[in-house]
Design a protein around this motif. Sequence first.
Motif, PDB file in Angstrom:
ATOM      1  N   ARG A 231      19.275  25.097   6.005  1.00  0.00           N
ATOM      2  CA  ARG A 231      20.269  25.653   5.077  1.00  0.00           C
ATOM      3  C   ARG A 231      21.639  25.584   5.769  1.00  0.00           C
ATOM      4  O   ARG A 231      21.757  25.902   6.963  1.00  0.00           O
ATOM      5  CB  ARG A 231      19.955  27.090   4.720  1.00  0.00           C
ATOM      6  CG  ARG A 231      18.771  27.241   3.808  1.00  0.00           C
ATOM      7  CD  ARG A 231      18.722  28.646   3.209  1.00  0.00           C
ATOM      8  NE  ARG A 231      17.499  28.797   2.464  1.00  0.00           N
ATOM      9  CZ  ARG A 231      16.327  29.128   2.989  1.00  0.00           C
ATOM     10  NH1 ARG A 231      16.236  29.367   4.281  1.00  0.00           N
ATOM     11  NH2 ARG A 231      15.252  29.238   2.242  1.00  0.00           N
ATOM     12  N   PHE A 232      22.628  25.169   4.985  1.00  0.00           N
ATOM     13  CA  PHE A 232      23.971  25.061   5.545  1.00  0.00           C
ATOM     14  C   PHE A 232      24.849  26.187   5.016  1.00  0.00           C
ATOM     15  O   PHE A 232      24.645  26.694   3.899  1.00  0.00           O
ATOM     16  CB  PHE A 232      24.582  23.701   5.197  1.00  0.00           C
ATOM     17  CG  PHE A 232      23.735  22.540   5.688  1.00  0.00           C
ATOM     18  CD1 PHE A 232      23.743  22.198   7.046  1.00  0.00           C
ATOM     19  CD2 PHE A 232      22.934  21.802   4.818  1.00  0.00           C
ATOM     20  CE1 PHE A 232      22.968  21.151   7.496  1.00  0.00           C
ATOM     21  CE2 PHE A 232      22.164  20.760   5.280  1.00  0.00           C
ATOM     22  CZ  PHE A 232      22.168  20.430   6.620  1.00  0.00           C
ATOM     23  N   LYS A 233      25.883  26.564   5.804  1.00  0.00           N
ATOM     24  CA  LYS A 233      26.802  27.631   5.384  1.00  0.00           C
ATOM     25  C   LYS A 233      27.679  27.154   4.226  1.00  0.00           C
ATOM     26  O   LYS A 233      28.131  27.929   3.387  1.00  0.00           O
ATOM     27  CB  LYS A 233      27.701  28.039   6.551  1.00  0.00           C
ATOM     28  CG  LYS A 233      26.972  28.804   7.644  1.00  0.00           C
ATOM     29  CD  LYS A 233      27.930  29.122   8.776  1.00  0.00           C
ATOM     30  CE  LYS A 233      27.193  29.803   9.904  1.00  0.00           C
ATOM     31  NZ  LYS A 233      28.000  29.866  11.121  1.00  0.00           N
ATOM     32  N   GLU A 234      27.968  25.864   4.209  1.00  0.00           N
ATOM     33  CA  GLU A 234      28.800  25.292   3.138  1.00  0.00           C
ATOM     34  C   GLU A 234      28.247  23.922   2.784  1.00  0.00           C
ATOM     35  O   GLU A 234      27.434  23.366   3.545  1.00  0.00           O
ATOM     36  CB  GLU A 234      30.249  25.163   3.611  1.00  0.00           C
ATOM     37  CG  GLU A 234      30.352  24.341   4.885  1.00  0.00           C
ATOM     38  CD  GLU A 234      31.676  24.528   5.598  1.00  0.00           C
ATOM     39  OE1 GLU A 234      32.341  23.513   5.793  1.00  0.00           O
ATOM     40  OE2 GLU A 234      32.003  25.674   5.970  1.00  0.00           O
ATOM     41  N   MET A 256      23.712  21.964   0.208  1.00  0.00           N
ATOM     42  CA  MET A 256      23.524  23.284   0.833  1.00  0.00           C
ATOM     43  C   MET A 256      22.177  23.362   1.574  1.00  0.00           C
ATOM     44  O   MET A 256      21.969  24.260   2.382  1.00  0.00           O
ATOM     45  CB  MET A 256      23.559  24.377  -0.244  1.00  0.00           C
ATOM     46  CG  MET A 256      24.908  24.549  -0.932  1.00  0.00           C
ATOM     47  SD  MET A 256      26.212  24.985   0.236  1.00  0.00           S
ATOM     48  CE  MET A 256      25.763  26.652   0.672  1.00  0.00           C
ATOM     49  N   PRO A 277      27.385  22.926   9.981  1.00  0.00           N
ATOM     50  CA  PRO A 277      27.429  24.397   9.918  1.00  0.00           C
ATOM     51  C   PRO A 277      26.087  24.949   9.423  1.00  0.00           C
ATOM     52  O   PRO A 277      25.903  25.195   8.222  1.00  0.00           O
ATOM     53  CB  PRO A 277      28.553  24.652   8.902  1.00  0.00           C
ATOM     54  CG  PRO A 277      28.547  23.454   8.026  1.00  0.00           C
ATOM     55  CD  PRO A 277      28.096  22.304   8.847  1.00  0.00           C
ATOM     56  N   VAL A 278      25.185  25.122  10.317  1.00  0.00           N
ATOM     57  CA  VAL A 278      23.816  25.536   9.936  1.00  0.00           C
ATOM     58  C   VAL A 278      23.760  27.051   9.822  1.00  0.00           C
ATOM     59  O   VAL A 278      24.219  27.761  10.719  1.00  0.00           O
ATOM     60  CB  VAL A 278      22.798  25.049  10.998  1.00  0.00           C
ATOM     61  CG1 VAL A 278      21.399  25.556  10.675  1.00  0.00           C
ATOM     62  CG2 VAL A 278      22.813  23.537  11.109  1.00  0.00           C
ATOM     63  N   SER A 279      23.212  27.543   8.705  1.00  0.00           N
ATOM     64  CA  SER A 279      23.020  28.991   8.593  1.00  0.00           C
ATOM     65  C   SER A 279      21.583  29.373   8.980  1.00  0.00           C
ATOM     66  O   SER A 279      21.353  30.449   9.517  1.00  0.00           O
ATOM     67  CB  SER A 279      23.344  29.462   7.172  1.00  0.00           C
ATOM     68  OG  SER A 279      22.278  29.242   6.319  1.00  0.00           O
ATOM     69  N   ASP A 280      20.630  28.454   8.717  1.00  0.00           N
ATOM     70  CA  ASP A 280      19.224  28.817   8.977  1.00  0.00           C
ATOM     71  C   ASP A 280      18.367  27.553   8.933  1.00  0.00           C
ATOM     72  O   ASP A 280      18.726  26.579   8.269  1.00  0.00           O
ATOM     73  CB  ASP A 280      18.760  29.781   7.864  1.00  0.00           C
ATOM     74  CG  ASP A 280      17.352  30.298   8.112  1.00  0.00           C
ATOM     75  OD1 ASP A 280      16.947  30.320   9.301  1.00  0.00           O
ATOM     76  OD2 ASP A 280      16.679  30.654   7.143  1.00  0.00           O
TER      77      ASP A 280
END
Lengths: 303, 279
Positions: A231-234, A256, A277-280
């Motif tokens: 999952r990406f932040k943007e 995303m 920009p990885v969120s998870d």
Amino acid sequence: MSEQIALMAKGLTKSYGKVVALRGVDLQVRRGEIFGFLGPNGAGKTTTIRCLLDLIRPDGGDVQVLGLDPQVDPVAVRAQVGYLPGELSMEDNLKVEGQLRYYNDLRGNKIDWERVRQLARRLDLDLRRSIKNLSKGNKQKVGIVQALMHRPQLLLMDEPTSGLDPLMQQEVYRLLREARDDGATVFFSSHIISEVDALADRVAIIRQGVIVEEAEPQQLVQLALRRMQVRFKEAVDPTPLAAVPGITMLSQSNGMMAHLQVEGEMDGLIKALAAFPVSDFETERPSLEEIFLAYYEAEKEGN
Amino acid sequence: MFAEFKHTVRRLRGQMIGWSVGLGLYGLMMVSLFDSIVNIEGFEELMASYPPELLSFFGDSILAITTPKGYIDVYYFLYMPLIIGIFAINVGANLLVGDEEKGMLDLIMAHPVSRMALFWGRWLGFATATAVILFISWLTWVIPSGSVGLDLTWLEILRPFIPLYAILLFWGGLALLFSFFLPSARAASMTTAALLVGNFLLDGLANANDDLKAVTEYMPLHFFQGGQAITEINVNWLIGLLAAALAFSILAWLRFQRRDIRVGGEGGWSLPLLRRPSA
């Protein structure tokens, strides 16, 4: 080196008429390990084991068991081997003890009978019962006792827990581990993945008469394909990830989220993800069963 | 080898007891009837009144049925190769292949016993079991013979048992050999039994038909003396039968040395025309 090898097969081939059972099996089992031989029915597990005991003669290839050629010196090989066949059949008109005493006769009356009683107690097997009155599970216990009673250096076991209840399966696992701890090598075939996973130090997968994989169970798991969800932040364009060796892009959602398939080590992917920009992220670790099924599916597709 | 020999004899003990008791009772009955039969008034004339074709089936001994030699030949040795032959053929055909078909041979052969020891240990067990049956049968003729006027010594009664033993080893050895080439022990039994029965019938018919003699003189029962051996054993015939029995057994052993041990049910033959159509 050869002293450390309990069992070796090289280029082993065997056909039954037009049916090719083994297409060049290469196998090495080290002394003192528990080696699981995994494969679906008809893959060549039993044929391989029967070649190792000179019950059948391979068409080609070399076999060595405990440093001996079974075709040249079968008696010396069998003296050091305990064998449990996949299809166990014994004389119905004998009692369990009579059957085991016959096997003892064939081994030159060298067996410590206390060892037999001890094994029977652990497996909850009544030596006074008639073979014809035994259930499949109890017959299997007789087979396990006769395989272990002479403390063999090598155990060749074809589906050792077939017909046993879960408690007895655990007892058999304990017996095999104890044999390994005493210095014996255990080579067992199975199509029960959980059994191989629980017991084997190393495992080989046979498919259509060929070894398709040989490794420690954990190694197999690590080497296998795994899926990853990032999952990406943007919103990003994740297509550069697909350029990393061993990575396949399965799908993406509006930049995303990306579903990837990873083959081999994760290092390249982790480094490539550092630019995003990885969120998870989540990885799905396959079980040995999934790996086995993947090979099996490949076989079916091949057909 | 001794372990397999002992095991084979133990496994055959039921058959040994059954055959020994059956043949023993038959022997005792026939010995006890000797006196009565030979003293039936006009018995020889009665025999002579039968059609010559029928009498010739039983050979020359039928005309001498009132003599001890003719009596024991007609009532025992004439057809004992056929009767005890069933035992010899059944045991020979199942000696190793029977266990193979039941799936027991795999585990036996996973023990430290060579194929040679396994084969010859079992063969000796078969030979011993056959000898025990014949020995007990011999005893049942010898022990009461003196009391009923069957005027033969123990040695005279023993002599025909020796070619009988040889012919049983012959048929047993042939069944054993067939069992390694034919698809099943049952097929080997049936084939050997058909040859035995065919030989027996042809041998009898050849007494009435000289043309058949040209054929039967090459068949195994031609070399079986039966009661004729009471006076003297034809050593050449005896050696020939034993040599053939041994040759069959050696060929079977050589085949066993080289062949794969089949898993139960594997490797059978089937006739395509007789296959059941699949559902």
